[in-house]
Design an enzyme around this catalytic site. Structure first.
Site, PDB file in Angstrom:
ATOM      1  N   ASP A  50      22.384  38.529  14.573  1.00 32.58           N
ATOM      2  CA  ASP A  50      21.385  39.395  13.956  1.00 32.58           C
ATOM      3  C   ASP A  50      20.433  38.570  13.085  1.00 32.58           C
ATOM      4  OD1 ASP A  50      20.359  42.090  13.042  1.00 32.58           O
ATOM      5  OD2 ASP A  50      21.112  41.336  11.135  1.00 32.58           O
ATOM      6  N   GLU A 122      22.947  40.689  20.440  1.00 36.21           N
ATOM      7  CA  GLU A 122      22.920  39.933  19.182  1.00 36.21           C
ATOM      8  C   GLU A 122      24.056  38.913  19.146  1.00 36.21           C
ATOM      9  OE1 GLU A 122      20.803  42.987  16.027  1.00 36.21           O
ATOM     10  OE2 GLU A 122      22.986  43.034  16.241  1.00 36.21           O
TER      11      GLU A 122
END
Length: 228
Positions: A50, A122
């Site tokens: 992320d 992610e």
């Protein structure tokens, strides 16, 4: 050619440490059913990925749009790194077909759920970062997202930001979010969030992630205040 080798070809990146790829594609439901350690799922890689994604997308947009203001860049980045965008990318790469998921999650459509797919993407970026370093992750993210940057005009509405902007017109106090309930197994959580302002509860919401529950609570608050 096994499914992981085939996937690396689609991704355009060959892992030096294949176990990192396997971990990135391993959903918590699989770990739970196999009785393995929670750290073997892709959740930690998702946390890292992320941050890697946000930095690389910020870099890409900064270079591509030198005339854009900070606010414009922020909105465009939000449209690129949001759950629907990442899930769409996952579907283009057929991530769902190679993910390791538990039987229960598979039977309930986990391989096609936006939240599961976006988290996995992610995690993949986090795995590439650990495997090949920042430049490898940056190169991959630039290649995957460059075709998308010019078509991002309407990112999903950020209800939390909108609510805060409205509240600050009359007060310096900020909105406060609190998770008031958490239920379900680790691989299928459900959260209920509450938003308040100056000790007054404005709304409650729910979601599969804390941030989604908070966004839902903000949306309810905006509706209650007559701004939706």
């Amino acid at each position: 050619m096994d499914k992981f080798t085939d996937f690396q070809a689609r991704l355009g990146y060959a892992f030096n440490a294949p176990l990192l790829l396997r971990q990135a594609l391993t959903h918590a439901s699989y770990i739970h059913e196999k009785g393995l350690a929670p750290s073997e799922s892709n959740e930690r890689l998702e946390f890292l990925g992320d941050a890697v994604l946000e930095l690389c997308i910020s870099d890409l947009l900064y270079r591509r749009f030198p005339e854009m203001s900070e606010g414009q860049l922020t909105k465009r980045r939000a449209g690129l790194v949001c759950e629907p965008s990442l899930a769409g990318l996952a579907r283009e790469l057929d991530v769902g077909k190679v993910m390791l998921v538990g039987i229960g999650a598979h039977q309930t459509g986990g391989r096609e759920r936006d939240s599961v797919l976006s988290d996995c993407v992610e995690a993949l970026f986090g795995a590439v970062y650990l495997d090949g370093g920042h430049e490898a992750a940056r190169s991959l993210i630039f290649r995957l997202f460059e075709p998308l940057v010019d078509n991002v005009n309407a990112p999903p509405r950020d209800y939390k930001t909108t609510l805060q902007e409205i509240l600050q017109k009359n007060s310096r106090a900020t909105a406060v979010y609190r998770i008031i309930k958490e239920s379900g197994p680790s691989h299928n959580k459900e959260f209920i969030a509450e938003v308040s302002h100056m000790d007054k509860i404005l709304g409650t919401g729910q979601g599969g992630k804390k941030k989604d529950a908070e966004q839902d609570a903000a949306m309810v608050a905006l509706n209650q205040l007559g701004h939706l």
